[in-house]
Scaffold this motif. Structure first.
Motif, mmCIF file in Angstrom:
data_model
loop_
_atom_site.group_PDB
_atom_site.id
_atom_site.type_symbol
_atom_site.label_atom_id
_atom_site.label_comp_id
_atom_site.label_asym_id
_atom_site.label_seq_id
_atom_site.Cartn_x
_atom_site.Cartn_y
_atom_site.Cartn_z
ATOM 1 N N ALA A 52 -7.005 -7.425 -5.639
ATOM 2 C CA ALA A 52 -7.169 -7.142 -4.205
ATOM 3 C C ALA A 52 -6.573 -8.266 -3.358
ATOM 4 O O ALA A 52 -5.853 -8.011 -2.391
ATOM 5 C CB ALA A 52 -8.648 -6.945 -3.874
ATOM 6 N N ARG A 55 -2.685 -8.414 -3.621
ATOM 7 C CA ARG A 55 -1.946 -7.460 -2.791
ATOM 8 C C ARG A 55 -1.808 -7.965 -1.362
ATOM 9 O O ARG A 55 -0.775 -7.755 -0.722
ATOM 10 C CB ARG A 55 -2.655 -6.109 -2.830
ATOM 11 C CG ARG A 55 -2.472 -5.386 -4.174
ATOM 12 C CD ARG A 55 -3.431 -4.235 -4.321
ATOM 13 N NE ARG A 55 -3.212 -3.529 -5.587
ATOM 14 C CZ ARG A 55 -4.119 -2.775 -6.193
ATOM 15 N NH1 ARG A 55 -5.319 -2.614 -5.636
ATOM 16 N NH2 ARG A 55 -3.832 -2.165 -7.333
ATOM 17 N N GLU A 90 -0.229 8.268 -4.873
ATOM 18 C CA GLU A 90 -1.655 8.149 -4.552
ATOM 19 C C GLU A 90 -2.304 6.955 -5.263
ATOM 20 O O GLU A 90 -3.354 6.467 -4.835
ATOM 21 C CB GLU A 90 -2.408 9.435 -4.894
ATOM 22 C CG GLU A 90 -2.242 9.946 -6.316
ATOM 23 C CD GLU A 90 -1.089 10.929 -6.468
ATOM 24 O OE1 GLU A 90 -1.157 11.725 -7.421
ATOM 25 O OE2 GLU A 90 -0.132 10.875 -5.650
ATOM 26 N N ASP A 91 -1.670 6.471 -6.336
ATOM 27 C CA ASP A 91 -2.211 5.306 -7.045
ATOM 28 C C ASP A 91 -2.090 4.027 -6.213
ATOM 29 O O ASP A 91 -2.872 3.091 -6.400
ATOM 30 C CB ASP A 91 -1.477 5.087 -8.375
ATOM 31 C CG ASP A 91 -1.655 6.232 -9.347
ATOM 32 O OD1 ASP A 91 -2.676 6.946 -9.236
ATOM 33 O OD2 ASP A 91 -0.772 6.423 -10.206
ATOM 34 N N VAL A 92 -1.096 3.969 -5.340
ATOM 35 C CA VAL A 92 -0.813 2.745 -4.598
ATOM 36 C C VAL A 92 -0.940 2.919 -3.089
ATOM 37 O O VAL A 92 -0.764 1.956 -2.337
ATOM 38 C CB VAL A 92 0.599 2.212 -4.942
ATOM 39 C CG1 VAL A 92 0.695 1.854 -6.412
ATOM 40 C CG2 VAL A 92 1.672 3.245 -4.582
ATOM 41 N N ALA A 93 -1.264 4.145 -2.653
ATOM 42 C CA ALA A 93 -1.278 4.436 -1.214
ATOM 43 C C ALA A 93 -2.263 3.553 -0.459
ATOM 44 O O ALA A 93 -2.017 3.174 0.692
ATOM 45 C CB ALA A 93 -1.604 5.909 -0.972
ATOM 46 N N HIS A 94 -3.396 3.188 -1.098
ATOM 47 C CA HIS A 94 -4.445 2.452 -0.381
ATOM 48 C C HIS A 94 -4.006 1.056 0.039
ATOM 49 O O HIS A 94 -4.597 0.458 0.933
ATOM 50 C CB HIS A 94 -5.716 2.373 -1.239
ATOM 51 C CG HIS A 94 -5.545 1.619 -2.524
ATOM 52 N ND1 HIS A 94 -4.800 2.097 -3.575
ATOM 53 C CD2 HIS A 94 -6.033 0.421 -2.915
ATOM 54 C CE1 HIS A 94 -4.831 1.225 -4.575
ATOM 55 N NE2 HIS A 94 -5.557 0.200 -4.208
ATOM 56 N N TRP A 95 -2.966 0.520 -0.596
ATOM 57 C CA TRP A 95 -2.490 -0.804 -0.193
ATOM 58 C C TRP A 95 -1.014 -0.820 0.198
ATOM 59 O O TRP A 95 -0.596 -1.673 0.972
ATOM 60 C CB TRP A 95 -2.725 -1.841 -1.297
ATOM 61 C CG TRP A 95 -1.919 -1.630 -2.548
ATOM 62 C CD1 TRP A 95 -2.234 -0.855 -3.620
ATOM 63 C CD2 TRP A 95 -0.647 -2.223 -2.854
ATOM 64 N NE1 TRP A 95 -1.250 -0.911 -4.572
ATOM 65 C CE2 TRP A 95 -0.265 -1.748 -4.134
ATOM 66 C CE3 TRP A 95 0.199 -3.105 -2.189
ATOM 67 C CZ2 TRP A 95 0.926 -2.116 -4.757
ATOM 68 C CZ3 TRP A 95 1.393 -3.473 -2.799
ATOM 69 C CH2 TRP A 95 1.743 -2.986 -4.061
ATOM 70 N N ALA A 97 1.018 2.132 1.219
ATOM 71 C CA ALA A 97 1.528 3.139 2.143
ATOM 72 C C ALA A 97 1.731 2.545 3.538
ATOM 73 O O ALA A 97 0.859 1.854 4.062
ATOM 74 C CB ALA A 97 0.580 4.333 2.213
#
Length: 311
Positions: A52, A55, A90-95, A97
């Motif tokens: 976390a 990133r 969708e695996d990486v969208a949370h950080w 996108a």
């Protein structure tokens, strides 16, 4: 004083010098022979914890690399499109996108092996980038010297930033940092212009990184392996895996074999220590396979720990 002349040490030294500090770097190895010099150097958080925080550091570094990519011949930084295999948007969208340029699902033509994401990422030529960091440091008034440090207490500075990477095992007796060996093969580029990273179900990797005048083929991730000697059988397997993705590399002329030891730790250590004599040590090591990726974000955090002591 910054101890360590890899990408993390040099970047930290640049940040400090450009904030008005008087900075010297002591490096055991010439800058061009550090682990950083071996890096494939694609921007992407890899083999680093805590993920976390990594990133956050990586996205800050991305901002810097995007600026540096305007001068690729000078800085060694280019923005290059390619596919990160076995990864869905969708695996990486949370950080990622909205922050990572061009991020989308790859097409079957771009990555026939399966699911992947296409993105335009910084790909750094370390043969150019490390000397550029040294020169940027010198322009800011800093210096780089080849000096071996066996004890931080012997470093003649009121503030020491400890960026020794894997050397921290001996320098501060920290056996939580360990090597993860990476081997790659440098070949003549038969015309590959995009990068590709692929991971098989058993965890073996294949990557192709086009750099100026050459193509880097990788790679491996061997835990607790210390040998810096290239293994011919491993090299042949790397080429075979890469040729399965891009058949044109099968007969490419081999230019070089390289091995580096990633300094992996359960968590990156960025910590300020005040010693009994009043001297300050800022520990800054354990970046694993993502030193280039997080360098600027981490450097700014380490510099913030230096400044209360150096004021």
């Amino acid at each position: 004083m910054v101890v360590g002349g890899g990408v993390v040490g040099l970047t930290t030294a640049v940040v400090l010098a450009e904030r008005g500090r008087r900075v010297r770097v002591w490096t055991r190895d010439p800058v061009e022979r550090t682990t950083s010099a071996v890096a494939g150097a694609l921007w992407w958080p890899y083999h680093i914890e805590p993920m976390a925080r990594a990133r956050v550091w990586a996205l800050r570094s991305l901002e810097v690399y995007e600026e540096l990519a305007a001068r690729p011949a000078e800085t060694g930084v280019r923005l290059v499109g390619g596919v990160m295999g076995e990864t869905a948007p969708e695996d990486v969208a949370h950080w990622a996108a909205g922050r990572v340029p061009g991020l989308r699902r790859s097409t079957a033509e771009e990555y026939p092996a399966g699911t992947g994401v296409w993105a335009r990422l910084p790909l750094i030529d370390m043969a150019a980038h490390l000397p550029w960091l040294v020169e940027r440091l010198r322009r800011a008034g800093g210096t780089v010297e080849e000096r071996t440090v066996s004890d931080l207490a012997d470093v003649p500075a009121p503030v020491v930033v400890h960026c020794a990477g894997l050397g921290a095992r001996e320098l501060v007796a920290n056996d939580s940092i360990r090597p993860v060996r990476g081997q790659l093969v440098v070949v003549e580029n038969p015309g590959v212009r995009s990068w590709t990273v692929s991971t098989a179900p058993d965890g073996t990797m294949a990557y192709l990184f086009p750099q100026p005048g050459r193509l880097l083929l990788g790679g491996t991730a061997e835990d607790d392996a210390w040998s810096l000697e290239p293994d011919p059988a491993v090299a042949a397997a790397i080429v075979a895996r890469c040729a399965a993705l891009r058949p044109e590399v099968a007969g490419a002329r081999v230019l070089d074999h390289r091995v580096g030891l990633r300094p992996v730790r359960p968590a990156v250590r960025i910590e300020r220590e005040v010693r009994p004599d009043g001297r300050v040590v800022v520990h800054h090591y354990g970046h694993g396979g993502a030193g280039v990726t997080v360098a600027w974000g981490c450097a700014e955090e380490a510099a913030a720990l230096v400044e209360p002591a150096a004021s």
